[in-house]
Design an enzyme around this catalytic site. Structure first.
Site, mmCIF file in Angstrom:
data_model
loop_
_atom_site.group_PDB
_atom_site.id
_atom_site.type_symbol
_atom_site.label_atom_id
_atom_site.label_comp_id
_atom_site.label_asym_id
_atom_site.label_seq_id
_atom_site.Cartn_x
_atom_site.Cartn_y
_atom_site.Cartn_z
ATOM 1 N N GLU A 64 -5.703 -8.460 1.836
ATOM 2 C CA GLU A 64 -6.055 -7.953 3.034
ATOM 3 C C GLU A 64 -7.755 -7.773 2.879
ATOM 4 O OE1 GLU A 64 -4.611 -4.624 4.949
ATOM 5 O OE2 GLU A 64 -2.453 -5.344 4.601
ATOM 6 N N GLU A 93 0.798 -1.300 0.041
ATOM 7 C CA GLU A 93 -0.078 -0.092 0.111
ATOM 8 C C GLU A 93 0.657 1.397 0.123
ATOM 9 O OE1 GLU A 93 -3.243 0.164 2.710
ATOM 10 O OE2 GLU A 93 -3.934 -1.710 2.167
HETATM 11 C C1 BGP Z 1 -4.177 -1.497 5.565
HETATM 12 C C2 BGP Z 1 -2.715 -2.095 5.981
HETATM 13 C C3 BGP Z 1 -2.890 -2.731 7.336
HETATM 14 C C4 BGP Z 1 -4.028 -2.571 8.212
HETATM 15 C C5 BGP Z 1 -5.288 -2.268 7.602
HETATM 16 C C6 BGP Z 1 -6.381 -1.815 8.488
HETATM 17 O O1 BGP Z 1 -4.030 -0.217 5.037
HETATM 18 O O2 BGP Z 1 -2.121 -2.427 5.147
HETATM 19 O O3 BGP Z 1 -1.629 -2.613 7.979
HETATM 20 O O4 BGP Z 1 -3.667 -1.452 9.242
HETATM 21 O O5 BGP Z 1 -5.159 -1.313 6.639
HETATM 22 O O6 BGP Z 1 -6.286 -0.273 8.679
HETATM 23 P P1 BGP Z 1 -6.461 0.128 10.077
HETATM 24 O O7 BGP Z 1 -5.665 -0.511 10.887
HETATM 25 O O8 BGP Z 1 -6.323 1.664 9.706
HETATM 26 O O9 BGP Z 1 -8.079 -0.035 10.211
#
Ligand code: BGP
Length: 467
Positions: free
Chosen positions: A372, A165
């Protein structure tokens, strides 16, 4: 008959800084996040990853739980400063050994590792030495780090991703100033982003030279954009959003070049990115074997003459966020009919089908792993049981959405819900939970299976037939 191929990789994901803890153990160097999260006012209630889920010390227990869950694959990231405390030069063998042992433990249970090289934790030493991603020096340093990983883990790891990302670590790091190094400057952002693509392409080239029998890809988040109305202004704003948030980030790694009209606009308007001789060929000759797609939500878009900035909800109080957009270009607006999480993220499973099919349309039938996807929530605990039914509902509908994309002809090869276990959310602390496994922070970080754990095990058992 399941719509999912028989060798579909049912997985789960984490990232080093968010799960490992042990931030200064066994010779590890400091990362940019180790430093940034300790600065006052940077994270939710001052939370940091010093301890996280202490996966560094408990990885055997965690992998045994992964095996019990029935995972076919596990996506994790390597902490660069654990391997190179100074970012380059001397290798920390204790750090190398940690991931080697983790990989062996996974393979012992037949769990295929998917390794991400960079999930945002930059060695602070490189930030201090030459400004991290803002300098071209980072390309060689990253390549040396990648080559060490290929050399030490390439005999056992077949699935590799260079970056996670870019929109976040560059966008939040250099545009909104909410991630390290806390800069707000579009010129610096675009040039730093260019160096990420160069580092990626260089590491892909080294991967191919290494002879590893595997695949290397890039992980991007996609928030499919739809205009809030069909007015020409909203449609045009949506095209800007999609260009900047999607095409700018996917084209260089899947087509080997930037979208030409956006590149011209950026170079004329801002004078960046600046190319050096050889950059174009490097990008063109080293595109990915697959794309890792992270999906959480879509964003609806409107024309924008007022909002300038990105006021994200980091508290989990519904409606706590503010406007988000670039004045004169576009803004994200709430879908009046939408269903939203406590962090104001729209729950929209159709968006995952759309995201996959938009990749198919623009880049051809490229192999896709959903790297993810998940629901961030404060899970209810009733009589000691973690009843995360909303997470089950979220995942069920999104798995069905992947099935729809497969029926439409997409080549989706795996699914890695975020996250295997409850971990640190970068800006949202430990209260934003995503895991199948709960970490009891009042009870020595004891692991407890949530309701979703048994549900996902049965999904895997039936290759996605029993949702
Ligand atoms: C993505 C990242 C993760 C994780 C996820 C959830 O952008 O790759 O590392 O953090 O989002 O986001 P958040 O923790 O801000 O809810």
């Amino acid at each position: 008959m399941s719509v999912f191929p028989p060798d579909f990789l049912w997985g789960a994901a984490t990232a080093a800084y968010q799960v490992e803890g042990a931030h200064d153990a066994d010779g590890k160097g400091l990362s940019n996040w180790d430093v940034y999260s300790h600065l006052p006012g940077t994270t939710y209630q001052g939370t940091n990853g010093d301890v996280a889920a202490d996966h560094y010390h408990r990885f055997k227990e965690d992998v045994a739980l992964m095996a019990e869950l029935g995972l076919k694959s596990y996506r994790f990231s390597v902490s660069w400063p654990r391997l190179f405390p100074n970012g380059r030069g001397e290798v920390n063998e204790a750090g190398v050994k940690f991931y080697s042992d983790l990989i062996d433990e996974l393979l012992k249970y037949g769990i295929e590792p998917m390794l991400t090289l960079y999930h945002w934790d930059l060695p602070q030493a490189l930030q201090d030495a030459f400004g991290g991603w803002e300098s071209r020096e980072i390309v060689d340093a990253f390549d040396a780090y990648a080559r060490l990983c290929y050399e030490r883990y390439g005999d056992r790891v077949k699935l590799w991703a260079t970056f996670n990302e870019t929109i976040c670590f560059i966008g939040l790091g250099y545009l909104t100033g909410m991630h390290p190094p806390g800069v707000k400057d579009p010129r610096r952002a675009l040039q730093a982003c260019h160096h990420v693509f160069l580092a990626h392409a260089t590491a892909v080239r080294s991967f191919r030279k290494s002879g590893i029998q595997g695949q290397i890809g890039f992980v991007n988040v996609m928030q499919p954009n739809d205009p809030i109305t069909d007015s020409p202004d909203d449609v045009a704003a949506c095209a800007w959003a999609e260009g900047g948030f999607t095409h700018w980030l996917f084209d260089p790694v899947l087509k080997g070049c930037y979208p030409p009209e956006l590149l011209a606009a950026a170079q004329q308007g801002l004078g960046v990115p600046v190319f050096a001789p050889g950059d174009e060929a490097l990008l063109r000759d080293n595109i990915c074997d697959f794309i890792g797609l992270n999906y959480y939500k879509r964003e609806m878009v409107a024309a924008n003459n007022d909002v300038d900035g990105f006021a994200m909800n980091t508290s989990g109080q519904k409606g706590a966020g503010g406007g988000m957009g670039f004045k004169g270009l576009f803004k994200f607006v709430r879908n009046p009919k939408g269903v939203y999480t406590d962090w104001d993220w729209e729950i929209y499973p159709q968006g995952l089908t759309d995201a996959i099919m938009r990749i198919n349309t623009r880049y051809g039938r490229v192999p896709i792993y959903i790297t993810e996807n998940g629901l961030g929530a404060k899970d209810p605990i009733v009589d000691g049981k973690i009843l995360d039914q909303p997470r089950i509902d979220y995942l069920r509908d999104h798995i069905a959405a992947i099935g729809e994309a497969i029926k439409l002809g997409a080549d989706v090869r795996g699914y890695y819900p975020w996250s295997f276990i409850d971990i640190l959310s970068w800006l949202n602390g430990y209260q934003k939970q995503y895991g199948f496994v709960y970490v009891d922070r009042d009870n020595g970080l004891a692991r407890k299976k949530k309701l979703s754990f048994d549900w996902y095990r049965s999904v895997i058992d039936t290759n996605g037939e029993r949702l």
